[in-house]
Motif scaffolding. Structure first.
Motif, mmCIF file in Angstrom:
data_model
loop_
_atom_site.group_PDB
_atom_site.id
_atom_site.type_symbol
_atom_site.label_atom_id
_atom_site.label_comp_id
_atom_site.label_asym_id
_atom_site.label_seq_id
_atom_site.Cartn_x
_atom_site.Cartn_y
_atom_site.Cartn_z
ATOM 1 N N SER A 77 0.849 -1.210 0.000
ATOM 2 C CA SER A 77 0.000 0.000 0.000
ATOM 3 C C SER A 77 0.877 1.250 0.000
ATOM 4 O O SER A 77 0.621 2.201 -0.751
ATOM 5 C CB SER A 77 -0.974 0.002 1.176
ATOM 6 N N GLU A 94 10.765 3.148 6.405
ATOM 7 C CA GLU A 94 10.410 1.749 6.674
ATOM 8 C C GLU A 94 11.263 1.236 7.833
ATOM 9 O O GLU A 94 12.490 1.340 7.792
ATOM 10 C CB GLU A 94 10.643 0.904 5.408
ATOM 11 N N ASP A 96 -4.283 -2.690 3.838
ATOM 12 C CA ASP A 96 -5.274 -3.730 3.546
ATOM 13 C C ASP A 96 -6.477 -3.674 4.483
ATOM 14 O O ASP A 96 -7.590 -4.023 4.091
ATOM 15 C CB ASP A 96 -4.623 -5.119 3.564
HETATM 16 C C1 LIG Z 1 1.239 -15.396 6.167
HETATM 17 C C2 LIG Z 1 0.491 -14.464 5.244
HETATM 18 C C3 LIG Z 1 -0.205 -14.970 4.144
HETATM 19 C C4 LIG Z 1 -0.885 -14.118 3.274
HETATM 20 N N1 LIG Z 1 -1.489 -14.632 2.158
HETATM 21 C C5 LIG Z 1 -2.012 -13.784 1.230
HETATM 22 C C6 LIG Z 1 -2.499 -14.270 -0.038
HETATM 23 O O1 LIG Z 1 -2.466 -15.471 -0.321
HETATM 24 N N2 LIG Z 1 -3.012 -13.368 -0.934
HETATM 25 C C7 LIG Z 1 -3.071 -12.028 -0.648
HETATM 26 O O2 LIG Z 1 -3.514 -11.247 -1.506
HETATM 27 N N3 LIG Z 1 -2.611 -11.541 0.526
HETATM 28 C C8 LIG Z 1 -2.089 -12.375 1.466
HETATM 29 N N4 LIG Z 1 -1.614 -11.897 2.657
HETATM 30 C C9 LIG Z 1 -1.912 -10.506 3.015
HETATM 31 C C10 LIG Z 1 -1.018 -9.487 2.322
HETATM 32 O O3 LIG Z 1 0.322 -9.830 2.554
HETATM 33 C C11 LIG Z 1 -1.344 -8.125 2.938
HETATM 34 O O4 LIG Z 1 -2.738 -7.875 2.796
HETATM 35 C C12 LIG Z 1 -0.586 -6.975 2.270
HETATM 36 O O5 LIG Z 1 0.743 -7.337 1.981
HETATM 37 C C13 LIG Z 1 -0.647 -5.780 3.220
HETATM 38 O O6 LIG Z 1 0.069 -4.688 2.685
HETATM 39 P P1 LIG Z 1 0.077 -3.323 3.499
HETATM 40 O O7 LIG Z 1 0.899 -2.356 2.739
HETATM 41 O O8 LIG Z 1 -1.327 -2.931 3.811
HETATM 42 O O9 LIG Z 1 0.739 -3.642 4.921
HETATM 43 P P2 LIG Z 1 2.199 -4.179 5.306
HETATM 44 O O10 LIG Z 1 2.733 -5.070 4.256
HETATM 45 O O11 LIG Z 1 2.064 -4.751 6.681
HETATM 46 O O12 LIG Z 1 3.109 -2.856 5.349
HETATM 47 C C14 LIG Z 1 3.190 -1.991 6.459
HETATM 48 C C15 LIG Z 1 4.657 -1.579 6.586
HETATM 49 O O13 LIG Z 1 4.762 -0.490 7.505
HETATM 50 C C16 LIG Z 1 5.969 -0.647 8.208
HETATM 51 N N5 LIG Z 1 5.859 0.149 9.444
HETATM 52 C C17 LIG Z 1 4.933 -0.010 10.451
HETATM 53 N N6 LIG Z 1 5.114 0.918 11.397
HETATM 54 C C18 LIG Z 1 6.171 1.670 11.000
HETATM 55 C C19 LIG Z 1 6.841 2.787 11.573
HETATM 56 N N7 LIG Z 1 6.457 3.310 12.751
HETATM 57 N N8 LIG Z 1 7.892 3.325 10.922
HETATM 58 C C20 LIG Z 1 8.290 2.803 9.714
HETATM 59 N N9 LIG Z 1 7.691 1.747 9.133
HETATM 60 C C21 LIG Z 1 6.653 1.191 9.756
HETATM 61 C C22 LIG Z 1 6.040 -2.157 8.463
HETATM 62 O O14 LIG Z 1 7.358 -2.563 8.764
HETATM 63 C C23 LIG Z 1 5.534 -2.689 7.121
HETATM 64 O O15 LIG Z 1 6.599 -2.918 6.207
HETATM 65 C C24 LIG Z 1 -0.901 -12.719 3.530
HETATM 66 C C25 LIG Z 1 -0.202 -12.209 4.627
HETATM 67 C C26 LIG Z 1 0.504 -13.062 5.478
HETATM 68 C C27 LIG Z 1 1.277 -12.488 6.626
#
Ligand SMILES: Cc1cc2nc3c(=O)[nH]c(=O)nc-3n(C[C@H](O)[C@H](O)[C@H](O)COP(=O)(O)OP(=O)(O)OC[C@H]3O[C@@H](n4cnc5c(N)ncnc54)[C@H](O)[C@@H]3O)c2cc1C
Length: 380
Positions: A16, A35, A352
């Motif tokens: 995201s 990050e 997400d």
């Molecule tokens: C085991 C597992 C299986 C999954 N299987 C699937 C699947 O089959 N298909 C699918 O579509 N999705 C799947 N998902 C879900 C998918 O991975 C997530 O929905 C998506 O990657 C979330 O992206 P995001 O950017 O919202 O959050 P995140 O990827 O969690 O990104 C948030 C980021 O912010 C950073 N952060 C937080 N706080 C701070 C701070 N204070 N300072 C600096 N950085 C910070 C974190 O380190 C992280 O890198 C799975 C997830 C897991 C864990």
């Protein structure tokens, strides 16, 4: 017209944050992305391990793949495909029933939609977007505090170590913990954003369920030829919910056969109830690795001894996926807006948890956050 001196901070390099940063930069906004981790990807990370013989082993220990149905997301996916950053994972997928100890072929049941994977690892897209022109990425930097400077009408970011990270016209936070009171119960620190600044948003973030999961990374010298699928969900097991052969994905090394298993949420909750929320100890991870592997071995699949085995704990994972044979309603706290948004302070919270608990939902939310900020910044 946005002046490219207009600076926005994006906190988090998951999909995201990476999509949001790239979209902002393409619209002329100068982005600094922070990050906490050493590399990009968040829950789309790739883990590098080393076997006893010194060989490098790579595992997608978070999201194993993603689907794309939304038109805007499909547009991006096609762009990434053309650049060689993603490809379709064209293998057979199934479901294993622990009661009958038999496989069901999902493809034959018509439960198939295209599965995309990053090349050469799930983090490839995030990595590329974090290095696009106009995006300055700072890894290994945790944002400890987001301060709103009323007089200057700016945000000031402070690192966990107290370091001044700069001042910004807008902020995008991509982790719900940034304002969640739950953050305090886990870390003992206040969340980076003072809840009083965003009471309405904070209330929404409070109710998001957190679903833990353990992932087991295992490598074998020889292929597991008794398993007819390269990915399968596991029904009626108290311990395992999913298994996939990571080395069967396009663009991966096949010098060893690497699998990733996911625990059930209930199993992970039991372990957390016994050991606490803090980072799991090596002893806990070793015990979990052994238990997950034993469950696989007891499925009558003739599994040989692995040359490598290691568990990882994920703290926030989504509900199950349609693709995996279960269709739960997705968590969504911003169904309409796709992100949480404070126009006056130019603060967007995306991820997400806003749209749907998967990669596609996170992309949709990142696009929405970039669009809100672009609109408001172009009027300044
Ligand atoms: C085991 C597992 C299986 C999954 N299987 C699937 C699947 O089959 N298909 C699918 O579509 N999705 C799947 N998902 C879900 C998918 O991975 C997530 O929905 C998506 O990657 C979330 O992206 P995001 O950017 O919202 O959050 P995140 O990827 O969690 O990104 C948030 C980021 O912010 C950073 N952060 C937080 N706080 C701070 C701070 N204070 N300072 C600096 N950085 C910070 C974190 O380190 C992280 O890198 C799975 C997830 C897991 C864990």
């Amino acid at each position: 017209m946005i002046m490219n001196s207009t600076k926005v901070a994006v906190v988090g390099s998951g999909i995201s944050g990476a999509v949001c940063a790239s979209n902002l930069a393409r619209n002329g906004v100068s982005v600094t992305l922070f990050e906490s981790a050493r590399g990009p990807g968040g829950r789309m990370s790739q883990r590098r391990e080393v076997a006893e013989d010194g060989k490098e082993l790579l595992f997608d220990h978070g999201a194993p793949f993603f689907n794309a149905n939304n038109t805007e997301v499909l547009g991006l996916v096609r762009e990434w495909e053309a650049k060689g950053l993603v490809a379709c994972w064209r293998e057979k997928f199934g479901c294993f029933d622990r009661v009958s100890n038999k496989f069901v072929d999902l493809e034959q049941e018509g439960l198939i939609s295209k599965r995309y994977v990053g090349i050469p690892g799930m983090n490839s897209v995030c990595r590329a977007l974090c290095h696009e022109p106009g995006v300055e990425s700072k890894f290994g930097v945790s944002v400890g505090r987001l301060e709103w400077l009323e007089d200057e009408n700016l945000w000031s970011l402070i690192g966990l170590d107290g370091q001044n990270l700069g001042q910004f016209k807008g902020v995008v936070a991509t982790d719900k913990n940034v304002v969640s009171p739950r953050f305090t119960s886990v870390t003992g620190r206040p969340p980076p954003l003072d809840l009083n600044l965003v009471t309405e948003l904070a209330v929404k973030l409070n109710d998001i369920p957190v679903r833990p999961c353990f992932a087991l990374m295992i490598a074998f010298a020889e292929p597991l030829s008794s398993i007819p699928f390269k990915g399968f969900s596991i029904k009626n097991s108290e311990v395992l919910s999913w298994a996939h052969c990571d080395s069967s994905k396009p663009g991966r090394s096949t010098s060893s056969e690497r699998w990733v298993l996911h625990s059930t949420m209930e199993y992970a909750q039991t372990i957390i109830a016994q050991t606490g929320l803090q980072k799991p100890s090596n002893a806990t991870l070793t015990k979990v690795a052994e238990e997950l592997f034993q469950e696989l071995q007891s499925m009558g699949l003739n599994i040989s001894q692995p040359l490598f085995k290691k568990a990882h704990r994920w703290y926030a994972i989504p509900l199950d996926f349609v693709d995996r044979g279960a269709a739960f309603p997705a968590t969504s706290i911003a169904r309409e807006e796709k992100c949480l948004w404070d126009k006056n302070k130019r603060l967007a919270i995306c991820g997400d948890f806003c749209v749907s608990p998967d990669v596609e939902g996170a992309i949709v939310s990142g696009i929405a956050a970039a669009s809100k900020l672009t609109d408001v910044l172009s009027c300044l």
